[in-house]
Design a protein around this motif. Sequence first.
Motif, PDB file in Angstrom:
ATOM      1  N   SER A   1       0.799  -1.229   0.000  1.00 36.07           N
ATOM      2  CA  SER A   1       0.000   0.000   0.000  1.00 36.07           C
ATOM      3  C   SER A   1       0.828   1.274   0.000  1.00 36.07           C
ATOM      4  O   SER A   1       0.322   2.359  -0.322  1.00 36.07           O
ATOM      5  CB  SER A   1      -0.928   0.013   1.220  1.00 36.07           C
ATOM      6  N   GLY A   2       2.096   1.181   0.365  1.00 38.45           N
ATOM      7  CA  GLY A   2       2.913   2.380   0.489  1.00 38.45           C
ATOM      8  C   GLY A   2       2.490   3.259   1.650  1.00 38.45           C
ATOM      9  O   GLY A   2       2.695   4.473   1.626  1.00 38.45           O
ATOM     10  N   TRP A   3       1.908   2.686   2.673  1.00 39.66           N
ATOM     11  CA  TRP A   3       1.388   3.400   3.844  1.00 39.66           C
ATOM     12  C   TRP A   3       2.505   4.216   4.496  1.00 39.66           C
ATOM     13  O   TRP A   3       3.535   3.673   4.899  1.00 39.66           O
ATOM     14  CB  TRP A   3       0.839   2.378   4.820  1.00 39.66           C
ATOM     15  N   PRO A   4       2.350   5.537   4.656  1.00 36.58           N
ATOM     16  CA  PRO A   4       3.407   6.362   5.239  1.00 36.58           C
ATOM     17  C   PRO A   4       3.769   5.974   6.673  1.00 36.58           C
ATOM     18  O   PRO A   4       4.926   6.119   7.088  1.00 36.58           O
ATOM     19  CB  PRO A   4       2.818   7.784   5.182  1.00 36.58           C
ATOM     20  N   SER A   5       2.781   5.505   7.437  1.00 36.50           N
ATOM     21  CA  SER A   5       3.040   5.124   8.820  1.00 36.50           C
ATOM     22  C   SER A   5       3.249   3.621   8.976  1.00 36.50           C
ATOM     23  O   SER A   5       3.154   3.077  10.083  1.00 36.50           O
ATOM     24  CB  SER A   5       1.876   5.583   9.725  1.00 36.50           C
ATOM     25  N   GLY A   6       3.535   2.958   7.866  1.00 37.46           N
ATOM     26  CA  GLY A   6       3.705   1.507   7.917  1.00 37.46           C
ATOM     27  C   GLY A   6       4.843   1.059   8.815  1.00 37.46           C
ATOM     28  O   GLY A   6       4.767   0.003   9.462  1.00 37.46           O
ATOM     29  N   SER A   7       5.905   1.862   8.884  1.00 32.89           N
ATOM     30  CA  SER A   7       7.042   1.470   9.732  1.00 32.89           C
ATOM     31  C   SER A   7       6.632   1.427  11.200  1.00 32.89           C
ATOM     32  O   SER A   7       7.045   0.533  11.957  1.00 32.89           O
ATOM     33  CB  SER A   7       8.203   2.445   9.538  1.00 32.89           C
ATOM     34  N   THR A   8       5.781   2.383  11.609  1.00 36.75           N
ATOM     35  CA  THR A   8       5.307   2.391  12.999  1.00 36.75           C
ATOM     36  C   THR A   8       4.456   1.154  13.285  1.00 36.75           C
ATOM     37  O   THR A   8       4.586   0.510  14.341  1.00 36.75           O
ATOM     38  CB  THR A   8       4.491   3.657  13.280  1.00 36.75           C
ATOM     39  N   ALA A   9       3.571   0.815  12.349  1.00 41.34           N
ATOM     40  CA  ALA A   9       2.727  -0.368  12.527  1.00 41.34           C
ATOM     41  C   ALA A   9       3.569  -1.633  12.609  1.00 41.34           C
ATOM     42  O   ALA A   9       3.302  -2.521  13.436  1.00 41.34           O
ATOM     43  CB  ALA A   9       1.727  -0.468  11.383  1.00 41.34           C
ATOM     44  N   ALA A  10       4.598  -1.744  11.774  1.00 40.48           N
ATOM     45  CA  ALA A  10       5.464  -2.922  11.796  1.00 40.48           C
ATOM     46  C   ALA A  10       6.205  -3.026  13.124  1.00 40.48           C
ATOM     47  O   ALA A  10       6.335  -4.114  13.707  1.00 40.48           O
ATOM     48  CB  ALA A  10       6.456  -2.868  10.637  1.00 40.48           C
ATOM     49  N   MET A  11       6.695  -1.869  13.599  1.00 44.98           N
ATOM     50  CA  MET A  11       7.366  -1.870  14.904  1.00 44.98           C
ATOM     51  C   MET A  11       6.431  -2.361  16.002  1.00 44.98           C
ATOM     52  O   MET A  11       6.799  -3.202  16.828  1.00 44.98           O
ATOM     53  CB  MET A  11       7.840  -0.452  15.255  1.00 44.98           C
ATOM     54  N   MET A  12       5.209  -1.809  16.013  1.00 39.77           N
ATOM     55  CA  MET A  12       4.272  -2.146  17.074  1.00 39.77           C
ATOM     56  C   MET A  12       3.789  -3.591  16.991  1.00 39.77           C
ATOM     57  O   MET A  12       3.468  -4.207  18.006  1.00 39.77           O
ATOM     58  CB  MET A  12       3.074  -1.188  17.051  1.00 39.77           C
ATOM     59  N   ALA A  13       3.738  -4.140  15.794  1.00 39.21           N
ATOM     60  CA  ALA A  13       3.383  -5.560  15.660  1.00 39.21           C
ATOM     61  C   ALA A  13       4.445  -6.429  16.321  1.00 39.21           C
ATOM     62  O   ALA A  13       4.129  -7.386  17.048  1.00 39.21           O
ATOM     63  CB  ALA A  13       3.224  -5.928  14.185  1.00 39.21           C
ATOM     64  N   ALA A  14       5.714  -6.092  16.086  1.00 39.08           N
ATOM     65  CA  ALA A  14       6.808  -6.846  16.702  1.00 39.08           C
ATOM     66  C   ALA A  14       6.810  -6.676  18.219  1.00 39.08           C
ATOM     67  O   ALA A  14       6.965  -7.647  18.969  1.00 39.08           O
ATOM     68  CB  ALA A  14       8.147  -6.390  16.116  1.00 39.08           C
ATOM     69  N   VAL A  15       6.611  -5.435  18.666  1.00 39.46           N
ATOM     70  CA  VAL A  15       6.595  -5.170  20.109  1.00 39.46           C
ATOM     71  C   VAL A  15       5.393  -5.845  20.767  1.00 39.46           C
ATOM     72  O   VAL A  15       5.512  -6.488  21.816  1.00 39.46           O
ATOM     73  CB  VAL A  15       6.571  -3.644  20.368  1.00 39.46           C
ATOM     74  N   GLY A  16       4.212  -5.702  20.151  1.00 39.94           N
ATOM     75  CA  GLY A  16       3.004  -6.274  20.725  1.00 39.94           C
ATOM     76  C   GLY A  16       3.056  -7.784  20.847  1.00 39.94           C
ATOM     77  O   GLY A  16       2.570  -8.359  21.833  1.00 39.94           O
ATOM     78  N   ALA A  17       3.642  -8.452  19.858  1.00 35.99           N
ATOM     79  CA  ALA A  17       3.737  -9.913  19.908  1.00 35.99           C
ATOM     80  C   ALA A  17       4.764 -10.382  20.927  1.00 35.99           C
ATOM     81  O   ALA A  17       4.757 -11.548  21.328  1.00 35.99           O
ATOM     82  CB  ALA A  17       4.099 -10.455  18.529  1.00 35.99           C
ATOM     83  N   SER A  18       5.651  -9.462  21.357  1.00 29.10           N
ATOM     84  CA  SER A  18       6.744  -9.843  22.251  1.00 29.10           C
ATOM     85  C   SER A  18       6.446  -9.580  23.710  1.00 29.10           C
ATOM     86  O   SER A  18       6.657 -10.445  24.569  1.00 29.10           O
ATOM     87  CB  SER A  18       8.031  -9.104  21.852  1.00 29.10           C
ATOM     88  N   ILE A  19       5.942  -8.395  24.021  1.00 28.09           N
ATOM     89  CA  ILE A  19       5.925  -7.967  25.428  1.00 28.09           C
ATOM     90  C   ILE A  19       4.939  -8.746  26.292  1.00 28.09           C
ATOM     91  O   ILE A  19       5.100  -8.819  27.508  1.00 28.09           O
ATOM     92  CB  ILE A  19       5.640  -6.454  25.536  1.00 28.09           C
ATOM     93  N   MET A  20       3.911  -9.329  25.694  1.00 28.46           N
ATOM     94  CA  MET A  20       2.929 -10.085  26.477  1.00 28.46           C
ATOM     95  C   MET A  20       3.092 -11.598  26.301  1.00 28.46           C
ATOM     96  O   MET A  20       2.233 -12.363  26.714  1.00 28.46           O
ATOM     97  CB  MET A  20       1.504  -9.693  26.063  1.00 28.46           C
ATOM     98  N   SER A  21       4.194 -12.021  25.706  1.00 30.10           N
ATOM     99  CA  SER A  21       4.340 -13.436  25.361  1.00 30.10           C
ATOM    100  C   SER A  21       4.468 -14.337  26.579  1.00 30.10           C
ATOM    101  O   SER A  21       4.303 -15.556  26.478  1.00 30.10           O
ATOM    102  CB  SER A  21       5.565 -13.626  24.457  1.00 30.10           C
ATOM    103  N   PHE A  22       4.794 -13.766  27.751  1.00 30.03           N
ATOM    104  CA  PHE A  22       4.940 -14.587  28.954  1.00 30.03           C
ATOM    105  C   PHE A  22       3.598 -15.063  29.496  1.00 30.03           C
ATOM    106  O   PHE A  22       3.552 -15.955  30.350  1.00 30.03           O
ATOM    107  CB  PHE A  22       5.692 -13.799  30.030  1.00 30.03           C
TER     108      PHE A  22
END
Length: 698
Positions: free
Chosen positions: A389-410
């Motif tokens: 899509s060329g989404w301008p804020s795509g980098s932020t979404a990608a970062m948050m996907a990685a963070v979100g999948a990690s921080i609650m994994s315990f």
Amino acid sequence: MLSTILSLRPKATDWLFSVKTFAASILALFIALAFDLDRPVWAMATVYIVAHPLSGVLASKAVYRVLGTILGGVAAVIFVPNLVSAPVLLSLVLAIWVGGCLFLSRLDRTPRSYLFMLAGYTAAIVGFPCVGDPTAVFTTAIARCQEISLGIICATLVSHIVFPRHIGPVIAARIDGWMGDVAKLADQSFDPDTDADSLHNERARIAADLGELHGLALHLGYEKSGFAGRTRQLHALQSVVAALLPVLYGIHDRLIAIKGELGTLPDDVTAILENITAHIKAPSHDQGRLGALHHDIDVFAARVAQERDWAGLLQINLANRLHRFLDFHDDCRTLWDGIRAGEVPTDVLDRWQEGARASALHRDYGAAFRSGLTALIATVIVCGFWIASGWPSGSTAAMMAAVGASIMSFLDNPVPALKGFIRYTALSVAVVLVYSLAILPGIDGFALLVMAFAPYFILLGVLMATPQTYGFGLAMLVNVVMILNVDTAYSSNVSALLGGGIASLAGFGVAAIVTAFVRVVPVDSFIRGLVQANWRDIAGIARGTLNIARMVMIRRLLDRQGLILPRLAMATRHRETLIRVMPEVSIAASLYDLRRIRLFVDRDISARIDVLLRNIARHFEARLDDFDRAPDPKILAEVDNILGLVTVMQDDEQRQKLLIPLVALRRTLSKTDAPKLDRAAGNATRPMPVSPEIGEIA
């Protein structure tokens, strides 16, 4: 959440923690602004991320966060410039890195796991925003390392200098509670009429505390309390407490069996139990009384040493268990007294050191793999949409996907927590808009900025001091800091703020959806997996393929019991699981002893033990597919045959060594009947056929 917040009654220590954390965050922000660092908010947010009321826990988190940030930054510097021309490949490599690091983090059940998790999502935080300008990745990585380190230094200094709260006294209070719990459990175990559920609950609670205190003790090396540097000794103490649990289970079980056979407990047994109870409840440790107790048990053991009926064999086993309990309890008191005095006897420490190894903790490779796979898939999905899509804020979404999948994994089920984080992020955007549009435009100078931040940050910081509201407080603080993005000059770009907020929500949303499909396992299945892991270990011990120390084996089985306990309330159909675990510890210990002793006994008995071990191994392997499978009658028959041969052995030393594990195994396999020892002993003068081995499908 609102009702929980309103019901809170913060203590003075909670307010102190919040004020200290706010002061450290403001100090980090001031220094970052003064030196015109690229992202001052990273330093401020880091203070809240590593904040903890206990200074030792904060320091250890800080160290691992720095190391993880450096490792993640290095990964981003390597990946981005070399793969930026192939965005699909770069996204895949970064996603694999995040997932792989999370996999390692979930396998490590020590504070060190934080390092691996940070290394994973730091590469995403540094790498994804630099895709458009790969030449900036090195500068971004350096900036993040500088600002993360700055925040950590400020948080650590304030925590250790301003009214520090050390972890040592917390651990000391826990261990004093342990000693009281062990005395209470012993008192209950010495009564064959004690309610079974009460005993199960006491044993399970102590087992659960073992795993928690193991992690707390690892933080001691990061503070200057009186227990600093005592991590190894405390882990040895935990090994002793773990060893006491199956011994007390065995004592209680033998007392029930003896009373069932004789109708009442022998008078000398009752007297010994009363004296032991008085000894362990005494405020001081009396070695003279300990020696007298061992002598009384020896006199009792000599009286029943040549008994050949089932009641006699049970009393022989009981005498051994009582000796063992006194020895273990003596080591427990010696270790604790030595830790408090600063000098632990080397021989006692060496005796229990092996049981304190990390291999004694359960590792769930399946859960770790699913966690890593979740982070990988979530990151790839967001990156795929971003690229298409060329989404301008795509980098932020990608970062948050990685963070979100990690921080609650315990968590067993991270989805509710992720949903909550999404709600809190949306609330954070609203708070940011208020600050950005109504408050910050009128701010002139750093002092006014501090005054504007203080009410919100101190109030929300208090919520971080309570486990029930920690997630809400952390999310509302860190998100506000990061989205507001305070810099040396005020700028209000509402569209950028909203775009970043929406991208963050989208990233967390994808992480939650993928987690729901890939990561979440029903609690029944989780408990079933822990029980089956015990069965695999028991089968490995019986076959001789699991080569671990006896105490490491016991600690591992008890560790799984501690993991099962808090989940039973959500899985009522597994209510009997805790009742199974302690007998299985007894079975594993008996098999371990039989495998070792069989090398030094008569060839016929050794051959029979080999057949018994193989049949038990096949039984537990079969239970992996048939969860409720009952033991094959041939196993019980073979135990009775071996017992019959052992009871008439002339070598008293070998007879004693064999009877201890065999009686424990026989009693664990069947509590409803007694072996026919008179018939077996009568046939012992002529060869007895060896029971056939159970087939591979049995």
